[in-house]
Structures are given as structure tokens and as C-alpha cells.
Design an enzyme around this catalytic site. Sequence first.
Site, PDB file in Angstrom:
ATOM      1  N   LYS A  22    -106.583 -29.589 -24.904  1.00 50.06           N
ATOM      2  CA  LYS A  22    -105.755 -30.632 -24.294  1.00 50.06           C
ATOM      3  C   LYS A  22    -106.649 -31.847 -24.132  1.00 50.06           C
ATOM      4  CE  LYS A  22    -102.332 -31.275 -20.677  1.00 50.06           C
ATOM      5  NZ  LYS A  22    -102.626 -32.639 -20.244  1.00 50.06           N
ATOM      6  N   ALA A  80    -123.219 -50.394 -45.812  1.00 45.19           N
ATOM      7  CA  ALA A  80    -123.301 -51.666 -46.540  1.00 45.19           C
ATOM      8  C   ALA A  80    -122.435 -51.630 -47.800  1.00 45.19           C
ATOM      9  CB  ALA A  80    -124.757 -51.966 -46.912  1.00 45.19           C
TER      10      ALA A  80
END
Length: 441
Positions: A122, A35
Site C-alpha cells: 500500500k 548525455a
Amino acid sequence: MASPDVMARVTALRQEIERHNTAYYVLDQPLIPDAEYDRLFRELQALEADNPELYTPDSPTQRVGGKPLDGFASVRHAVPMLSIHTETDTEASGAQAFDTQVRKELGLREPDPLVEYAAELKFDGLAINLRYEYGLFVQAATRGDGETGEDVTQNIRTVHAIPLRLITELPPAVLEVRGEVYMRRDDFERYNERQREAGKPTLVNPRNGAAGSIRQLDPKLAAQRPLSFFVYGLGEVVGWKDMPATHSETLLALERMGVPVCGERTIGLGAEALIQFHDDIAARRDQLPFDIDGVVYKVNRYDLQRELGFRTREPRWAVAHKYPAQEALTTVLGIDVQVGRTGKLTPVARLAPVFVGGVTVSNATLHNQDEIDRKDVRVGDTVIVRRAGDVIPEVVASVLERRPQPAPPRFDILQTCPVCPECGSHVVRLEGEAAARCTGG
DNA sequence: CTCTCAGTGATAACGCATCA
DNA sequence: TGATGCGTTATCACTGAGAG
């Protein structure tokens, strides 16, 4: 013209918001509640709206997505984006073979010191080239054919993990970083959950979700996709003072500049270190927050990389090592024969669709089966479907269990059916069953 | 809904170099 | 000369997005 106070506030807000972006998206350690972040963001948006002359392309507000594109422009890569040779073999010998090859190419013999390697993951995503000029993000491009890719700058700008400005006192004139845009598993799940609640289509798997997001023509839609990024290398570099001499130091330098680097990486000497990394990751693969294809081994020193050079499309100083494919069981519905362009005939099994490793498999070629096995796959068989990587190239189907041919049940005819004598049904008792039954139902 | 394209990766077939 | 291995090109399979 904006007052000096407003200008100072805008600058401060941008720095503050980028700092929180890094903490949240790169370090995964938010400093303030959502917020509070939203409040800062809206304040900046309001100030920029009131003072359009303060617009800059690296402002955090520019991440939300601009106008839809008509199409993607093509971008010629200053340095070709090559792929890495992938070892499909599943043994640890992949690392050994790579080390042997590297030592041979470098002319190293037994008493010579071990080669230092960098090992990393990878990622299962989409390769992207990010171009920074004097520290400012200016362009992002897909790999394409390696020479020419597509300009996806608008969409990449919405990826919060990617810095719009590098954190450095002396930014290089040109710094291209290459990495993988991917979707975290939890983000993928959350996104699909929201889509389901809204009755909208879901994504099939994170990799295609990430690739599809980047190819969205409307950046506003791309901005809603929870994408992440990890760097794994460099493209064109001009004027980088004190550029590191090794791959691993480069990653550290990029990390300091605010570029996300995956922590799951190591450096070590010789094949032994690579095998250890490989096994360690293999054991924890399922616990990683994102999908991976396998691991990548690279010669760490740039001077040795240059000495080793390139094959046509692949560097000699790096190799990818894939993990074994995922498997699932399904049933053969039919077998067709495909005619290739050379007239070669390839048998293809039509399968009951099965979800394996992120995609639905319904066909599997049988070409790489042994002749004996191939003849042995029959309609009705239960088979193992194997899927390597993130696609179904040529799925191997192997016979696991032959569905037993329904043997004619042994039974005793007790009497002609009293309900429907005309139909020819009988009341019979099947072998092994206590109660008699009527064959007419 | 269907077709096309871009992205991924895998193999077949062929060309080329090397070696016995 | 034939066998072998490496590299290149063409083609294929599959998904998601966009266009009609």
C-alpha cells in the site's frame, strides 16, 4: 510538409526515447548515458519545432510541461474510485480475519479449497486514475470524493514513469488504470538537497510532496518534481480482448504494456500466505526505496470479487493492513479542552513540536486514553507521540516518565555572602557537592 | 502573512439490522 | 425490548499550494 525522411526520423526518435524512458524510469536499468539521451531528446525537439505538423500528444517532448492552468476541471469517474478498508490492528490476525470473512461470504467450509489471494504494497502517495483510449494516454484524474476528481492530465504527463502510449498490438478502446503517484525516498532527498543549495523551500515528506506536485497549476513546476508511479488496479475497461481473469495476471499484462508495476507482490493460498508476505515486508520496510502505509490483500479471481461485491464505499474482496505507527518522545506543554459539535469535551495536549514519521506533531488528543491515563497526563510529562499512516489523526499520548518535581535541595548555610551582604544571599554547600556556592550567583 | 481549498485518514454519533 | 455490530455522515487534524 515534412519530408518522408524527417517523418521517419521523428518516429524513430520517439520510439527510441520512449524505450529509454521505460528502461530508466520503469525498469531502473538505463541503457545509455544521460548525455546521449539528452542528445536524442534535443534532436527530436528541433525536428518538431521545424515541422509543427508532426506534433503528436504522445511525443516524449510533451512531457516537459505546457502552459499553467487557471484551475483544475472536475472529472466524473466512469467507475467510482473506492477506498480499501483499513485494518488498524497490528496483529497478524488481520489477515486471518479477512480470510475468515471472505470464506464466510463465499459460503466455503472447512474441506473446501483455500482462496487464492494477491498481496501487494500500500503505497504512501496519491491515488490517480489514468485513462487510455486506443492505447493513447488521454486523461488523468485524482480520486476526489470517489465520484468526481480533478483533471491533472497536464501534470501527470510530466511523470516519466507513466507511458503516453501503451505497448500493445490491440489496444482496448478504453483502459483506465489506477495507481499511486509517489516520490521515492532518494528522489525526495536529492530534490530537497537541490532546493537547499538554491536556498529554496524544501518538502516536508515524500507523500505531501507528491500530492502537492500534482496540484501544481504550472506543469513546468510539476515537471521538476521527481515523481514515480505504480499501478494497482483498473477503472473503466472497454474492448480489452483477452482480458485476464485475475488481478495478478492483469498486473502482468499491464507490465507488458509498459505500465510500472511494483515487484514487491505475491500470490498465495489462504491466510498463511498473507501473513508471510506481511511479515516479510515488515522486516524489510525500512530498506524499501519508498514509503508504504502497509500491505494490501485482494481476492485474486475477478469472478469471486464480483460475487463478494462492495460495501458502500469499500470492496469486500480487499483489505489494507497497516503497520504499527511510528513513535517519538516529546513533552506536554499544556492541556486544553476542545468542545465538539455535540458538546462533547475532549482534552488536547499541546506538545513541544516533534518530528515523527514525516510530520511535525504539536497537538495530540487524549480522547482515546483510558480515564485513568487521561487524568494522569500532566504538563511537563514526557510522553510518547504515535502517528498512524501519513497524517496525525488523533495522536495518542501516553505517559512514559513523569518529570520529577524538583525536590528542594538539602544544603548547609556556611555564611552570609561576603560580596553582597545586603541581598540576603548565603554561601551554601549543597548535599553531595564538594564545593560551596553562593545562592546569589 | 493569512485564509481557503484539496488531499489524506480517524473517530463520534447516529441509523439500521439482527439476535436473545 | 434492549444489546450488539455494521455502515454512513459529519467533523476534525495536518500539509502544501494558491490567492489576496
